[in-house]
Design a protein around this motif. Sequence first.
Motif, PDB file in Angstrom:
ATOM      1  N   ALA A   1     103.680-187.340 100.423  1.00 30.27           N
ATOM      2  CA  ALA A   1     105.091-187.011 100.178  1.00 30.27           C
ATOM      3  C   ALA A   1     105.672-186.468 101.476  1.00 30.27           C
ATOM      4  O   ALA A   1     105.285-185.388 101.942  1.00 30.27           O
ATOM      5  N   ILE A   2     106.592-187.222 102.069  1.00 28.03           N
ATOM      6  CA  ILE A   2     107.151-186.826 103.358  1.00 28.03           C
ATOM      7  C   ILE A   2     108.474-186.105 103.119  1.00 28.03           C
ATOM      8  O   ILE A   2     109.530-186.708 102.936  1.00 28.03           O
ATOM      9  N   VAL A   3     108.380-184.774 103.107  1.00 30.14           N
ATOM     10  CA  VAL A   3     109.552-183.917 102.970  1.00 30.14           C
ATOM     11  C   VAL A   3     110.205-183.705 104.328  1.00 30.14           C
ATOM     12  O   VAL A   3     111.425-183.598 104.439  1.00 30.14           O
ATOM     13  N   ASN A   4     109.374-183.638 105.366  1.00 29.80           N
ATOM     14  CA  ASN A   4     109.917-183.468 106.717  1.00 29.80           C
ATOM     15  C   ASN A   4     110.848-184.629 107.032  1.00 29.80           C
ATOM     16  O   ASN A   4     110.499-185.791 106.791  1.00 29.80           O
ATOM     17  N   PRO A   5     112.030-184.348 107.557  1.00 23.91           N
ATOM     18  CA  PRO A   5     113.006-185.425 107.754  1.00 23.91           C
ATOM     19  C   PRO A   5     112.537-186.471 108.764  1.00 23.91           C
ATOM     20  O   PRO A   5     111.906-186.146 109.769  1.00 23.91           O
ATOM     21  N   PHE A   6     112.854-187.719 108.457  1.00 25.13           N
ATOM     22  CA  PHE A   6     112.480-188.822 109.350  1.00 25.13           C
ATOM     23  C   PHE A   6     113.167-188.706 110.714  1.00 25.13           C
ATOM     24  O   PHE A   6     112.690-189.274 111.688  1.00 25.13           O
TER      25      PHE A   6
ATOM     26  N   PRO B   1     112.431-178.047  94.772  1.00 29.09           N
ATOM     27  CA  PRO B   1     111.052-177.660  94.434  1.00 29.09           C
ATOM     28  C   PRO B   1     110.570-178.203  93.090  1.00 29.09           C
ATOM     29  O   PRO B   1     109.418-178.632  92.977  1.00 29.09           O
ATOM     30  N   VAL B   2     111.429-178.194  92.073  1.00 30.97           N
ATOM     31  CA  VAL B   2     111.000-178.694  90.762  1.00 30.97           C
ATOM     32  C   VAL B   2     110.763-180.197  90.822  1.00 30.97           C
ATOM     33  O   VAL B   2     109.744-180.707  90.328  1.00 30.97           O
ATOM     34  N   ALA B   3     111.705-180.927  91.452  1.00 32.34           N
ATOM     35  CA  ALA B   3     111.535-182.383  91.579  1.00 32.34           C
ATOM     36  C   ALA B   3     110.278-182.715  92.378  1.00 32.34           C
ATOM     37  O   ALA B   3     109.565-183.676  92.064  1.00 32.34           O
ATOM     38  N   LEU B   4     109.985-181.913  93.399  1.00 30.23           N
ATOM     39  CA  LEU B   4     108.786-182.164  94.203  1.00 30.23           C
ATOM     40  C   LEU B   4     107.522-181.915  93.384  1.00 30.23           C
ATOM     41  O   LEU B   4     106.570-182.709  93.436  1.00 30.23           O
TER      42      LEU B   4
ATOM     43  N   GLU C   1     107.249-182.127  90.178  1.00 34.27           N
ATOM     44  CA  GLU C   1     107.176-183.235  89.212  1.00 34.27           C
ATOM     45  C   GLU C   1     106.574-184.482  89.851  1.00 34.27           C
ATOM     46  O   GLU C   1     105.756-185.183  89.245  1.00 34.27           O
ATOM     47  N   LEU C   2     106.973-184.764  91.113  1.00 40.78           N
ATOM     48  CA  LEU C   2     106.427-185.914  91.831  1.00 40.78           C
ATOM     49  C   LEU C   2     104.929-185.750  92.070  1.00 40.78           C
ATOM     50  O   LEU C   2     104.144-186.692  91.871  1.00 40.78           O
ATOM     51  N   ILE C   3     104.530-184.559  92.502  1.00 38.49           N
ATOM     52  CA  ILE C   3     103.107-184.294  92.750  1.00 38.49           C
ATOM     53  C   ILE C   3     102.299-184.570  91.494  1.00 38.49           C
ATOM     54  O   ILE C   3     101.249-185.236  91.521  1.00 38.49           O
ATOM     55  N   GLN C   4     102.777-184.070  90.367  1.00 38.58           N
ATOM     56  CA  GLN C   4     102.061-184.249  89.104  1.00 38.58           C
ATOM     57  C   GLN C   4     102.070-185.697  88.639  1.00 38.58           C
ATOM     58  O   GLN C   4     101.037-186.232  88.201  1.00 38.58           O
ATOM     59  N   ARG C   5     103.225-186.366  88.765  1.00 44.84           N
ATOM     60  CA  ARG C   5     103.375-187.709  88.202  1.00 44.84           C
ATOM     61  C   ARG C   5     102.551-188.745  88.948  1.00 44.84           C
ATOM     62  O   ARG C   5     101.940-189.613  88.337  1.00 44.84           O
ATOM     63  N   VAL C   6     102.544-188.692  90.288  1.00 45.17           N
ATOM     64  CA  VAL C   6     101.875-189.759  91.049  1.00 45.17           C
ATOM     65  C   VAL C   6     100.588-189.302  91.720  1.00 45.17           C
ATOM     66  O   VAL C   6      99.852-190.122  92.259  1.00 45.17           O
ATOM     67  N   GLY C   7     100.328-187.982  91.728  1.00 44.68           N
ATOM     68  CA  GLY C   7      99.105-187.495  92.356  1.00 44.68           C
ATOM     69  C   GLY C   7      99.215-187.375  93.864  1.00 44.68           C
ATOM     70  O   GLY C   7      98.321-187.828  94.599  1.00 44.68           O
ATOM     71  N   ILE C   8     100.295-186.754  94.341  1.00 44.84           N
ATOM     72  CA  ILE C   8     100.459-186.542  95.785  1.00 44.84           C
ATOM     73  C   ILE C   8      99.282-185.739  96.310  1.00 44.84           C
ATOM     74  O   ILE C   8      98.898-184.716  95.730  1.00 44.84           O
ATOM     75  N   SER C   9      98.715-186.198  97.434  1.00 47.01           N
ATOM     76  CA  SER C   9      97.563-185.503  98.015  1.00 47.01           C
ATOM     77  C   SER C   9      97.863-184.866  99.366  1.00 47.01           C
ATOM     78  O   SER C   9      97.174-183.924  99.764  1.00 47.01           O
ATOM     79  N   VAL C  10      98.876-185.364 100.078  1.00 48.53           N
ATOM     80  CA  VAL C  10      99.191-184.867 101.415  1.00 48.53           C
ATOM     81  C   VAL C  10     100.636-184.381 101.418  1.00 48.53           C
ATOM     82  O   VAL C  10     101.553-185.126 101.050  1.00 48.53           O
TER      83      VAL C  10
ATOM     84  N   THR D   1     108.568-172.590 104.823  1.00 46.68           N
ATOM     85  CA  THR D   1     109.536-172.331 103.749  1.00 46.68           C
ATOM     86  C   THR D   1     109.213-173.124 102.490  1.00 46.68           C
ATOM     87  O   THR D   1     109.372-172.626 101.364  1.00 46.68           O
ATOM     88  N   ILE D   2     108.778-174.368 102.665  1.00 50.56           N
ATOM     89  CA  ILE D   2     108.469-175.225 101.515  1.00 50.56           C
ATOM     90  C   ILE D   2     107.354-174.599 100.681  1.00 50.56           C
ATOM     91  O   ILE D   2     107.436-174.505  99.449  1.00 50.56           O
ATOM     92  N   PHE D   3     106.310-174.138 101.344  1.00 46.56           N
ATOM     93  CA  PHE D   3     105.145-173.625 100.624  1.00 46.56           C
ATOM     94  C   PHE D   3     105.413-172.249 100.014  1.00 46.56           C
ATOM     95  O   PHE D   3     104.970-171.970  98.893  1.00 46.56           O
ATOM     96  N   THR D   4     106.137-171.388 100.721  1.00 46.46           N
ATOM     97  CA  THR D   4     106.465-170.089 100.140  1.00 46.46           C
ATOM     98  C   THR D   4     107.355-170.263  98.913  1.00 46.46           C
ATOM     99  O   THR D   4     107.218-169.532  97.924  1.00 46.46           O
ATOM    100  N   THR D   5     108.248-171.248  98.950  1.00 47.14           N
ATOM    101  CA  THR D   5     109.113-171.520  97.794  1.00 47.14           C
ATOM    102  C   THR D   5     108.293-171.986  96.601  1.00 47.14           C
ATOM    103  O   THR D   5     108.492-171.525  95.467  1.00 47.14           O
ATOM    104  N   LEU D   6     107.345-172.908  96.838  1.00 41.17           N
ATOM    105  CA  LEU D   6     106.502-173.397  95.740  1.00 41.17           C
ATOM    106  C   LEU D   6     105.612-172.283  95.187  1.00 41.17           C
ATOM    107  O   LEU D   6     105.462-172.136  93.969  1.00 41.17           O
TER     108      LEU D   6
END
Length: 520
Positions: free
Chosen positions: A221-226, A254-257, A259-268, A274-279
């Motif tokens: 899951a690439i959250v970092n902007p392209f 954060p909620v949508a992310l 949900e994505l992790i759970q639904r498809v099995g994001i591994s990386v 900030t992203i991790f402290t929020t989660l």
Amino acid sequence: MSTPRTMPALLDEAARRHGDAPAVVDGTTQLSWTGLRERARTVARALAAAGVRSGDRVAVWSPNRVEFILTFLGAQCLGAALVPINTRYRGEEARVVLERSGASVLVLCNGFLGNDYLGMLTEAAARVGGSGAIPGLPRLHTVIDLGPDGVAVPWNEFLAGADAAPPVDEAAVTPSTVADILYTSGTTGVPKGVMSTHAQTIGVAEVWAKGASLTPADKYAIVNPFFHSFGYKAGVVAAITAGTTIYPVRTFDPVALMELIQRVGISVLPGAPTIFTTLINHPRRTEFDLSSLRFAIAGAATVPENLFSDMLDILGFEQVAQAYGLTECVVATQSRPNEDPRHVAQTTGPAVPGLEIRTVDEKGKDLPVGADGEILIRGEFVMLGYFDDPDATAAAIDADGWLHTGDVGRLDEHGCVKITGRLKDMFTVGGFNVYPAEVENVLSTHPDVVEAAVVGVDDERMGSVGRAYVTLWAGVELDAEALREYCRERLANFKVPREFVAIKELPRNASGKILKRELR
């Protein structure tokens, strides 16, 4: 088998090795590796039909989506270079990048987060005046819109141009062809274009991928902007080198992310701290199954001391790491595999293969272990130089090939780097670099302001935020909200200072230079 060193060859190799396996999953759009290769070649033909030639520059002003990937791959198959533009930029910031790069084509996503990119750009360019698809940008001849409104050439209409175009001649694309030009504002506030070759972009991505142990089984899951090297090179290109499935994330929800992790099995899932402290602190975190998470790098900002332990213990990552890099050398250091999280929190790891790192004093003399000095980097992943700016290139890279980063740090007994400061006063807000000179230049044009000095101050959530010290004209009182709004109209939101402080005079040394260390 060695990894190919041009983007078209890398695409061919990925298609040969991984075939119909998923390459990119963007909402309802899914491309296999074979499909990614074919679609990228279609974009290359469409760009050629639009007049793009080898050596040209193609700019992209868009969030993370499959069309961004297809555009840069298509351009690079032609021998043209990608010029990404920050989605938070305002019209003037984008105009400067387009003007300095001489981009001939712009692909934008008008309407993203309510932004009228084309309108902002047209208004900013009109102040300069002249000819071109957008008057004031004479070298820009084509604007393509990914947005729903189709304010310029719609994406599908652009693609239709490929039908009558011949196959692209990729013979001119070599490992030394310039693949991308990433603009960084620098200490002067004037953007400089960092040039990297195909071999460098692929090489640094491969090093990152190996450090992350990426495989075709991973889902990234690439959250970092392209538009940033973290999302582009350590994200998309790294995934291509390893055959890892790419899931572009357009905005951080954060909620949508989760949900994505759970639904498809994001591994990386790398990102700014900030992203991790929020989660970690999210009240709904325990509602989601995050057990698929395997690897993360938290970089690009000050890291809280307990973050990596919490990422392991609370979020469930198997491995966490730090890395250090800059636009001029995207991945310079990376934590060693199976590193103690306490050591990960303290250092960014040793130099990656292919690079050397030194710390030196103000006279250029090497410093011993544990002593703070400027970090110098040399090796195959250091930029070619700044586009059309030989003086700035010579100032950054010395005659022996050492890149003078302007960052202050120390080496420990293992050769691992700890960043302790920045010579150039740059600070990082939520993973994005802010150069005070650029903000100060804007503030100094406000009618109430005589002078301005901007510094970064620590912030628990964002790593750092900006604080602006201003001197005002006689009889004028500080209106912080007016200054904030003035900056918002002219700068990306992460560059807008959090605080404004009126001060009678700025502290200076004997030569008149502002002493920012006193302001901090």
